[in-house]
Design an enzyme around this catalytic site. Structure first.
Site, PDB file in Angstrom:
ATOM      1  N   ARG A 269       0.763  -1.276   0.023  1.00 18.45           N
ATOM      2  CA  ARG A 269      -0.017  -0.142   0.103  1.00 18.45           C
ATOM      3  C   ARG A 269       0.728   1.209   0.017  1.00 18.45           C
ATOM      4  NH1 ARG A 269      -3.950  -3.277   4.279  1.00 18.45           N
ATOM      5  NH2 ARG A 269      -5.354  -4.057   2.666  1.00 18.45           N
ATOM      6  N   TYR A 407      -6.340  -2.372  -6.492  1.00 15.07           N
ATOM      7  CA  TYR A 407      -5.429  -3.517  -6.071  1.00 15.07           C
ATOM      8  C   TYR A 407      -4.618  -3.111  -4.755  1.00 15.07           C
ATOM      9  CZ  TYR A 407      -1.712  -1.791  -9.286  1.00 15.07           C
ATOM     10  OH  TYR A 407      -0.974  -1.068 -10.406  1.00 15.07           O
ATOM     11  N   GLU A 408      -4.054  -3.873  -4.257  1.00 15.66           N
ATOM     12  CA  GLU A 408      -3.560  -3.705  -2.416  1.00 15.66           C
ATOM     13  C   GLU A 408      -4.833  -3.400  -1.739  1.00 15.66           C
ATOM     14  OE1 GLU A 408      -0.841  -4.989  -2.438  1.00 15.66           O
ATOM     15  OE2 GLU A 408       0.387  -4.521  -3.964  1.00 15.66           O
ATOM     16  N   GLY A 409      -5.933  -3.991  -2.028  1.00 12.98           N
ATOM     17  CA  GLY A 409      -7.061  -3.723  -1.175  1.00 12.98           C
ATOM     18  C   GLY A 409      -7.794  -2.260  -1.646  1.00 12.98           C
TER      19      GLY A 409
END
Length: 600
Positions: A269, A407-409
């Site tokens: 993140r 992406y990455e949450g």
């Protein structure tokens, strides 16, 4: 070792004031870091930018070739310890390389980020000595590439719900893995896969290292996904049908895969925030050049106020994004150094240091990826109809920027996490939320001061406003937590509002501290434009916080309580002396137009 005894721990920026002396800024880069920056930038300008059109035609082989060249420069191993063939550089330098390697095209940025971050890092931090000796030199050099297999058709944001199974063989020498993974970056050319599977009925998943060449016929790949953006980034499904993996390839501990996945995402993140920085600079530079060349009504469109406003907004977002990213990067590095000084191994120190700033990592991921998307959108508007053409750089920039919010949450997941992680840190006694919340509640009952403040000092009013914005956060979040308690997590829209307030405070405070540091170290003239940028960002942040706090307050209050809190919000978002926003944007835009590039 850390030289910053006044470093604020994760989330503490809300309850304590940081000093410009205690933060790291882009202007603090060392001579060595500047050289690494130039090396990365020159590679992108010479090897990548001229091939942009080729990259936009699904040339997966080109991305693989570029990755090998990056490996030859040593930049794939920037954070890998020297004893395993890497450069062993600190976290700030790692962020710096991610910043400048990622700006020209999202396809290469994604391949680089997946390999160096979620692909290589789990082995660096959790691998046995034998695993590190075997795999890291190949990954650091670019001889091998790594991929990360977590997501499944029914396991996205809920990563621990994966169905992929691992069964120990009868002789106890192998795990037999069966399952399906999707959206797997670098799958088409990776030799090594970090795979998450559940052993028996374990509560949590477990991580494994799978070598493609030894996986046998049970390992197979789907076709390349046809995507909106990052079109030359290899993205495939990966299928495991009775794939045998030696027991020594279990990574970390059994049942410990979820912890590995979460820590990998924390790093991913904050690095994703860095990966969006040079993209913003390049988008702005392209917009500036086009606006100077494009004529309408017999004049360059960069003379129009509407265009100047867009250019200024893009510059403010880029400066603020840089400020937050490098502030947090150094905090992480200092935390790692402090942990080593306490006797932790480097691996444990790095894990703890990254975990310490998980809140800031989520803030950066959300705020900067949103800003990159907004900048690309504004860039298309400046180009007009030409911005919609694949022949122009804005079209691909907009498509590539879109994935960063997923992406990455997803940004929604990360926004929710900001508040939940803060509350957890409060329960553990790491951040005192109750005292400021009670102080704000008492202040709401008091008569406000009508004294005329003295704003002769640099940022005197801005610091007062930021302090009041923190009070606004505690007014909303504190009241909501008091009312709903453990059930607060069920009120996601309210949490989103509180989290957006958190994000704006961190980012605008970072920009202000950076500008103040420039002024103190290089003089008022050197900081003049940075000061203007801070004033513009603060005005925007105040307006956002007004809106978010208002919708939060009216969602769970009524009557006198609601009127009191809305009155408090007006007090906490009040300017005594408004800056002239139109003039400031014009001045920033005029400087950009003069330099014909992002120059802050």
């Amino acid at each position: 070792m850390s030289t910053n005894p006044n470093r604020l721990i994760g989330g503490q920026y809300l309850v304590k004031d940081a000093s410009y002396n205690d933060i790291f800024t882009y202007e603090d880069l060392s001579e060595e870091q500047q050289m690494i920056l130039q090396s990365a930038k020159e590679f992108i300008d010479k090897e990548v930018v001229p091939k942009k059109h080729q990259i936009e035609k699904k040339d997966y082989a080109l991305i693989e070739d570029l990755m090998r060249k990056i490996g030859e420069l040593g930049l794939l191993g920037i954070s890998v310890p020297e004893e395993y063939g890497g450069m062993g550089m600190g976290f700030v330098t790692t962020m710096l390389v991610c910043d400048y390697i990622s700006g020209a095209t999202g396809s290469l940025a994604t391949a680089f980020g997946a390999h160096t971050g979620i692909g290589t890092m789990p082995i660096t931090l959790y691998g046995t000595e034998e695993q590190k000796q075997k795999y890291l030199p190949k990954l650091a050099s670019g001889e091998w590439f790594a991929s990360y297999c977590l997501t499944e058709p029914e396991a996205g944001s809920d990563a621990n719900s994966g169905k992929t199974k691992a069964v120990l063989s009868e002789d106890g020498k192998e795990y037999i893995i069966s399952g399906q993974k999707m959206w797997i970056t670098n799958a088409g050319f990776a030799e090594l896969f970090i795979v998450f599977a559940r052993i028996d009925d374990d509560k949590n998943i477990t991580a494994f290292i799978v070598e493609k060449d030894k996986a046998g016929e049970g390992f197979s790949l789907g076709e390349e996904e046809d995507k909106l953006g990052i079109v030359s980034s290899s993205t495939r499904q990966v299928f495991f049908n009775q794939v045998r993996v030696p027991v020594e390839n279990l990574l970390g501990e059994r049942d410990g895969g979820f912890k590995i996945a979460m820590n990998a995402l924390n790093v991913g993140r904050i690095k994703l925030g860095a990966a969006c920085l040079d993209a913003q600079r390049r988008i702005l530079d392209n917009a500036l050049q086009y606006a100077s060349e494009r004529k309408q009504f017999n004049t360059s469109i960069n003379t129009f106020g509407a265009i100047k406003e867009k250019l200024a907004d893009m510059a403010v977002a880029a400066f603020t994004s840089e400020s937050g990213a490098y502030r947090a990067a150094k905090d992480v590095q200092d935390a790692i150094d402090d942990n080593v000084a306490k006797g932790m191994s480097h691996n444990e120190a790095e894990l703890k240091g990254i975990e310490e700033y998980a809140i800031e990592a989520s803030i950066l991921k959300v705020w900067i990826s949103d800003s990159a998307q907004d900048s690309a959108d504004q860039g298309i508007q400046i180009y007009g109809g030409m911005g919609y053409s694949k022949e122009m750089p804005m079209e691909s920039a907009w498509r590539d920027a879109r994935i960063s919010r997923i992406y990455e949450g997803t940004n929604e997941i990360n926004t929710l996490l900001c508040v939940s992680m803060l509350v957890k840190r409060a329960f553990k006694g790491k951040v005192d939320l109750m005292t400021p919340a009670m102080n704000v509640a008492n202040e709401l009952m008091s008569i406000p001061s009508f004294d005329v403040p003295d704003y002769s000092e640099l940022f005197a009013q801005e610091k007062e406003i930021i302090a009041n914005l923190k009070k606004a956060f505690f007014m909303v979040a504190g009241s909501a937590l008091q009312k709903f308690g453990a059930e607060l997590e069920q009120h996601q829209q309210l949490i989103l509002a509180a989290s957006h307030i958190m994000q704006e405070i961190y980012m605008v405070e970072s920009a202000m501290l950076r500008a103040e540091k420039i002024a103190k170290e290089k003089g008022a003239d050197a900081a003049a434009n940075a000061v203007k940028i801070v004033q513009l960002q603060l005005f925007k942040s105040v307006e956002i916080i007004k809106s978010e706090a208002t919708r939060g307050i009216i969602s769970f209050t009524e009557g006198d309580e609601q009127r009191m809190m809305l009155s408090g919000l007006r007090r906490f978002t009040r300017y005594n002396e408004y800056p002239n926003i139109v003039n400031l944007k014009t001045e920033i835009a005029d400087l950009l137009i003069k330099e014909n590039k992002y120059t802050f």
